[in-house]
Write an enzyme that holds these catalytic residues in place. Structure first.
Site, PDB file in Angstrom:
ATOM      1  N   MET A   1       0.808  -1.193   0.000  1.00 40.32           N
ATOM      2  CA  MET A   1       0.000   0.000   0.000  1.00 40.32           C
ATOM      3  C   MET A   1       0.851   1.257   0.000  1.00 40.32           C
ATOM      4  O   MET A   1       0.796   2.057   0.941  1.00 40.32           O
ATOM      5  CB  MET A   1      -0.885   0.017   1.243  1.00 40.32           C
ATOM      6  CG  MET A   1      -2.018  -0.977   1.173  1.00 40.32           C
ATOM      7  SD  MET A   1      -1.659  -2.439   2.161  1.00 40.32           S
ATOM      8  CE  MET A   1      -3.137  -3.419   1.889  1.00 40.32           C
ATOM      9  N   PRO A   2       1.632   1.434  -1.055  1.00 37.74           N
ATOM     10  CA  PRO A   2       2.484   2.629  -1.065  1.00 37.74           C
ATOM     11  C   PRO A   2       1.663   3.910  -1.165  1.00 37.74           C
ATOM     12  O   PRO A   2       0.576   3.928  -1.756  1.00 37.74           O
ATOM     13  CB  PRO A   2       3.348   2.448  -2.320  1.00 37.74           C
ATOM     14  CG  PRO A   2       3.296   0.994  -2.621  1.00 37.74           C
ATOM     15  CD  PRO A   2       1.933   0.551  -2.183  1.00 37.74           C
ATOM     16  N   TYR A   3       2.205   4.948  -0.555  1.00 35.38           N
ATOM     17  CA  TYR A   3       1.608   6.281  -0.573  1.00 35.38           C
ATOM     18  C   TYR A   3       2.640   7.223  -1.181  1.00 35.38           C
ATOM     19  O   TYR A   3       3.812   7.183  -0.816  1.00 35.38           O
ATOM     20  CB  TYR A   3       1.275   6.718   0.853  1.00 35.38           C
ATOM     21  CG  TYR A   3       1.042   8.195   1.025  1.00 35.38           C
ATOM     22  CD1 TYR A   3      -0.168   8.775   0.649  1.00 35.38           C
ATOM     23  CD2 TYR A   3       2.019   9.019   1.568  1.00 35.38           C
ATOM     24  CE1 TYR A   3      -0.394  10.136   0.811  1.00 35.38           C
ATOM     25  CE2 TYR A   3       1.807  10.385   1.738  1.00 35.38           C
ATOM     26  CZ  TYR A   3       0.600  10.928   1.359  1.00 35.38           C
ATOM     27  OH  TYR A   3       0.381  12.278   1.519  1.00 35.38           O
ATOM     28  N   LEU A  40      -1.468   4.749  -3.809  1.00 33.52           N
ATOM     29  CA  LEU A  40      -2.275   5.955  -3.629  1.00 33.52           C
ATOM     30  C   LEU A  40      -1.359   7.167  -3.814  1.00 33.52           C
ATOM     31  O   LEU A  40      -0.297   7.239  -3.204  1.00 33.52           O
ATOM     32  CB  LEU A  40      -2.874   5.938  -2.221  1.00 33.52           C
ATOM     33  CG  LEU A  40      -3.854   7.024  -1.826  1.00 33.52           C
ATOM     34  CD1 LEU A  40      -5.080   7.045  -2.732  1.00 33.52           C
ATOM     35  CD2 LEU A  40      -4.307   6.808  -0.373  1.00 33.52           C
TER      36      LEU A  40
ATOM     37  N   ARG E   7       6.102   6.489   0.675  1.00 30.28           N
ATOM     38  CA  ARG E   7       6.079   5.627   1.859  1.00 30.28           C
ATOM     39  C   ARG E   7       5.676   4.217   1.433  1.00 30.28           C
ATOM     40  O   ARG E   7       4.611   4.037   0.853  1.00 30.28           O
ATOM     41  CB  ARG E   7       5.068   6.145   2.877  1.00 30.28           C
ATOM     42  CG  ARG E   7       5.236   7.608   3.201  1.00 30.28           C
ATOM     43  CD  ARG E   7       4.265   8.069   4.266  1.00 30.28           C
ATOM     44  NE  ARG E   7       4.739   7.631   5.572  1.00 30.28           N
ATOM     45  CZ  ARG E   7       4.201   8.027   6.730  1.00 30.28           C
ATOM     46  NH1 ARG E   7       3.158   8.837   6.740  1.00 30.28           N
ATOM     47  NH2 ARG E   7       4.692   7.604   7.876  1.00 30.28           N
TER      48      ARG E   7
END
Lengths: 61, 61, 61, 61, 61, 61
Positions: A1-3, A40, E7
């Site tokens: 779930m990289p941001y 995201l 991130r």
């Protein structure tokens, strides 16, 4: 779930944002082995009188 | 001195922001044992052409 | 696709993180009308010599 | 290459932003021994109904 | 002077970070028309018990 | 209730952090007319293989 958060000075067109969203997502997905749909991404268009480099606002450079 | 940053797509009403601010502060205060008055919280309402999931802008989904 | 970032001083147990993750997600989902599964949340545990209030490091208070 | 992000409630004048950009850059450059021109700084002016302290929006205090 | 923050859950190898740094910088430079050398990029490797999706820590999924 | 986030490459001594915390808080308080005790500041010391300029990791420069 990289941001991913991207902050740029000035406005971008929708086409520019589409290219950034697609391209950055592809790069991270491939390099880090993360599924694309988990990534995201936010783009912030900041005004030139609110960013400084070396202590000087970009607008004043 | 916890800091909370919340980014959502689209606009929220003031009542929604009040509920989020109160509810999130209560949860963190209770779970982490931090005094409520020490918790600082920001809500950012982002436009749908500046957020992407899976490389596609939300506005284009 | 809400994004939540929480920064706290010191360490939390896994149980505290579970409570924060569940509780904060529930609050935002209900107040903002966003599906729970779309909410991405990060918790950062920061060291006390890297946070300051009023210009003084928390460790020195 | 230090990065600085400053979030304040309400609007600042351009003169206030110039003072913050110059002053903060000077402090970090001197204290951390980093060249001024490498320091990138963003100022965000947030609306008072989007920041909360102790679970209450600043606008409602 | 674009700023990029990424991130991800878990650790990346140095080679993965090199690919992400180069690829993301290239994409933003080309799409937004910004010089590559002006782009500052940070990668944060977060632990799986500090990220949640849908209110559940990734480690517990 | 200003919030300040500072990210630097490499480690700082406690004395450096104290100077940054005090100096940056003083500057923002004076320039923006905010009480010092309301200013919350975080310093992040990032590793040199996780920051890139122009697409190249600092460690590789």
């Amino acid at each position: 779930m990289p941001y991913v958060s991207i902050r740029v000075a000035g406005k971008l067109t929708k086409e520019q944002k589409q290219k950034i969203a697609k391209g950055v997502t592809d790069v991270i997905s491939e390099a880090a082995g993360k599924p694309k749909e988990s990534i995201l991404l936010f783009i912030d268009e900041e005004s030139r009188d609110s960013i400084a480099k070396g202590g000087v606002l970009i607008e004043d450079m």
